[in-house]
Motif scaffolding. Structure first.
Motif, PDB file in Angstrom:
ATOM      1  N   VAL A  55      -2.365   5.254   0.820  1.00 30.93           N
ATOM      2  CA  VAL A  55      -2.714   4.572   2.200  1.00 30.93           C
ATOM      3  C   VAL A  55      -1.460   3.503   2.139  1.00 30.93           C
ATOM      4  O   VAL A  55      -1.081   2.721   1.389  1.00 30.93           O
ATOM      5  CB  VAL A  55      -4.050   3.638   1.803  1.00 30.93           C
ATOM      6  N   LEU A  60      -7.937   2.749   6.102  1.00 35.49           N
ATOM      7  CA  LEU A  60      -8.663   4.193   5.768  1.00 35.49           C
ATOM      8  C   LEU A  60      -9.993   4.254   5.866  1.00 35.49           C
ATOM      9  O   LEU A  60     -10.565   3.555   5.411  1.00 35.49           O
ATOM     10  CB  LEU A  60      -7.991   4.656   4.441  1.00 35.49           C
ATOM     11  N   ILE A  68      -9.672  -0.395   3.155  1.00 34.36           N
ATOM     12  CA  ILE A  68     -10.322   0.947   3.184  1.00 34.36           C
ATOM     13  C   ILE A  68     -11.863   0.767   3.455  1.00 34.36           C
ATOM     14  O   ILE A  68     -12.399  -0.139   2.588  1.00 34.36           O
ATOM     15  CB  ILE A  68     -10.378   1.655   1.857  1.00 34.36           C
TER      16      ILE A  68
END
Length: 675
Positions: free
Chosen positions: A398, A404, A551
């Motif tokens: 990432v 993400l 994330i």
């Protein structure tokens, strides 16, 4: 504390139970009284504890000595009154007796004070030691996966203090009563060896009977602790889930569960009453018989003038005090069963905390490396028991400042990947590169609401951070909680937040922590699931402005708007990583939103039939720049009311095809058009 510990086990296992008990006692008491590891206790604290213990022993010895001295004074007091009939000598002896009683009273008070002070200091240390184990290395989390350790909260809050108080009470009482019995046995021996031998034999037989009676009580006391812990947990469970129970109208079922656990307590109490009835009868009868012996043996001697009345009285008093001491000792043996149960449960709990924090041997684990970025390198993640593979051979990185999104079927391990990042789960293989956890903020679906003020809620987990009220008000404004201050009396008010805040407000409060903390990395586990799309959009836009790397786990398609990459987990532990645009195109081809008769709808309004989007059978094929509200419903997840509302307000909508549409209010158009 020798004979108090007889485990409630069959006779063949009595010795092994006794040995196990002493192992438990040594494990609990050893680090306090005789630390062998560096850093367990400061040397000055150990010296202080031993000094207090020695003082207690000296006070007990002095108390027993003064009690024996008073028995002689009482004997001489009777002699001067009855035989010598000397009033002045009687007054002098009485004065000595009064002084002796005053000293006994003071010694009793000071010995109990010192005993309780030692117990309190020991309790403070033992509680801190167990609490440190509980909160270190996330043992408080891992212990929940141990089915053999129940109610850790009760073991911490209610079962540590009785160990120290019971240990000191039994030890002090045991020493005091043994010394008293020995002293009075010697006094009786001087007066009559026959009575002394009878008392000695009687004591040995009585202790064997007391040990037998206490075996049953120990088992009952152990069950009592477990039943009460289960009952308390049931009541706490109702309080924690009050709203859900109210929605389901589950009061009757909850009452049945609570009553079932309470009935276990009642049955146990009835058994305990029956056992204690036998013990009380034995104890009182045992003491009563002792008091008869001196009169049966010494009365003929007194009648024959072989002893004086003072000796008869002293022997009777000594036997009476001997019986009283023995009775108290038997009672201590009975109550020591509870101490045995507490000790066993605490030792079990302490061992379990150490075990869950140990790195398992001969099993593969994911290697974690701390760097200033986040990456999975050939990671195969498994459940902690190694029975199921969650994701296999995962490799991705990432980039800083990117987002993400992790998607996939329910139960396929999306949240498990977040646990791996947090270091909660590490069963598997491969390498996980992540920043130090101090630089990562986790936002779960059910936000953690602490017991504290509004200021502490916002600053958590760094509650020592300094922020002005104006700065905090600005943060509340950013997360649309500006009205919260009108419901409480300022930032330093402590109220039951979980009761007054809805789940959506709690999620916004969690986002406020993010804006306060400014972490380098943020992990969101369906952190906006209880929010409407407008609030979700506002919060994610502010998240993007912080330049944090984040994330997310989620199911909403609206989340695609705020992330650059999508990690999709599949049922077979496989995965795919694609950018958001490609993922949208993949899913657009699989959209199934047709009428029940399964026919195709083709809208063909593009000039010269350019740019068609083909969908599968049973799927809409869209080839127009203008769509009605009904057609937009087919292309989005929005309800008809939401589509009309956003159209009238001039707000845009992102369709399942990945394109953004806005409603054209021109009377000649009146359609949703692609931007």
């Amino acid at each position: 504390m020798p004979t108090q510990v007889v485990q409630a086990q069959p006779a063949t296992n009595a010795f092994s139970g006794f040995i196990q008990f002493w192992e438990d006692v040594r494990a609990i008491a050893g680090p306090y009284w005789y630390p062998t590891k560096a850093g367990e206790r400061a040397f000055s604290d150990v010296i202080r504890s031993w000094g207090m213990l020695i003082l207690l022993i000296l006070l007990i010895i002095a108390l027993v000595g003064m009690t024996a001295f008073d028995s002689f004074v009482s004997r001489y007091l009777v002699d001067t009154l009855i035989q010598e009939k000397d009033y002045s000598k009687f007054i002098n002896t009485l004065s000595i007796n009064i002084v002796g009683l005053v000293f006994v009273t003071l010694l009793v008070g000071f010995s109990k004070f010192v005993r309780k002070k030692i117990a309190l200091d020991w309790y403070k240390w033992l509680n801190n030691q167990i609490l440190d184990k509980y909160l270190s290395n996330r043992a408080y989390y891992r212990i929940n996966f141990r089915s053999d350790v129940d109610n850790p909260d009760q073991r911490l809050s209610q079962e540590i203090e009785p160990i120290t108080s019971s240990a000191l009470s039994f030890s002090a009482t045991f020493l005091e009563k043994v010394l008293e019995m020995t002293t009075f046995l010697i006094i009786v021996w001087v007066i009559s060896q026959e009575i002394a031998l009878i008392l000695l034999a009687y004591t040995i037989v009585g202790n064997f009977i007391a040990v037998y009676l206490n075996q049953g009580l120990n088992k009952i006391n152990q069950e009592e602790l477990e039943f009460k812990a289960d009952y308390n947990y049931a009541l706490t469970h109702v309080r924690n889930h009050a709203e859900s129970i109210a929605f389901f109208q589950g009061e009757k079922q909850e009452s049945n569960i609570i009553q079932r656990r309470f009935s276990n307590i009642l049955k146990n109490a009835e058994r305990k009453i029956n056992w204690e009835r036998g013990k009380e009868i034995f104890s009182r009868g045992y003491q009563a018989v002792i008091q008869i012996f001196p009169f049966l043996v010494l009365a003929p001697l007194y009648i024959r003038d072989e002893i004086d009345f003072g000796q008869l009285g002293q022997a009777a008093l000594a036997c009476n005090l001997f019986a009283s001491a023995l009775g108290q000792l038997i009672n201590e043996f009975a109550t020591s069963g509870r101490f045995s149960s507490y000790t066993e449960r605490l030792a079990e709990f302490s061992d379990a905390l150490e075990e869950v924090t140990k790195q398992p041997e001969k099993v593969s684990t994911i290697k974690t490396i701390e760097e200033n970025h986040l990456a999975f390198e050939h990671v195969t993640l498994q459940t902690p028991n190694y029975e199921q593979v969650i994701v296999e051979d995962l490799s991705l990185s990432v980039q800083k400042g990117e987002g993400l999104l992790i998607v996939g079927p329910s139960g396929r391990g999306k949240s498990s990947l977040l646990r791996a990042i947090a270091g909660l789960w590490n069963a598997g293989t491969g390498r996980l590169v992540r920043p130090p956890l101090e630089e990562v903020l986790f936002l779960p679906q059910r936000p953690y609401i602490i017991l504290g003020t509004l200021r502490e809620q916002l600053l958590y987990p760094h509650t020592n951070r300094k922020m002005s009220d104006r700065e905090l008000e600005a943060v509340l404004q950013q997360v649309n909680l500006q009205n919260l201050l009108s419901r409480v009396d300022g930032f330093d008010t402590e109220v039951p937040w979980e009761n007054i805040l809805s789940l959506g407000e709690q999620q916004r409060l969690a986002f406020a922590r993010l804006l306060v903390t400014h972490p380098s990395f943020t992990i969101l586990d369906e952190a906006t699931s209880a929010l409407d799309l407008n609030n979700e959009e506002s919060l994610y836009q502010q998240l993007q402005k912080t330049k944090t790397t984040f994330i997310s786990v989620g199911h909403r398609k609206s989340l695609f708007n705020y992330h650059q990459w999508v990690l999709e987990l599949s049922q077979d532990s496989s995965w795919q990583l694609v950018n958001v645009q490609d993922y949208r195109l993949q899913k657009t081809k699989k959209i199934v939103t047709t009428p029940s008769d399964n026919h195709q709808i083709t809208i063909d309004n593009f000039p010269n039939n350019e740019s068609k989007t083909q969908l599968e059978t049973g799927v809409v094929t869209v080839t127009t720049e203008g769509f009605s509200h009904k057609e937009m419903q087919i292309l989005t997840d929005y309800s008809p009311a939401s589509i009309r509302s956003r159209g009238s307000l001039g707000k845009s909508i992102t369709g399942k095809d990945g394109f953004t549409y806005r409603y054209n209010k021109n009377p000649n158009v009146l359609k949703w058009v692609r931007i």
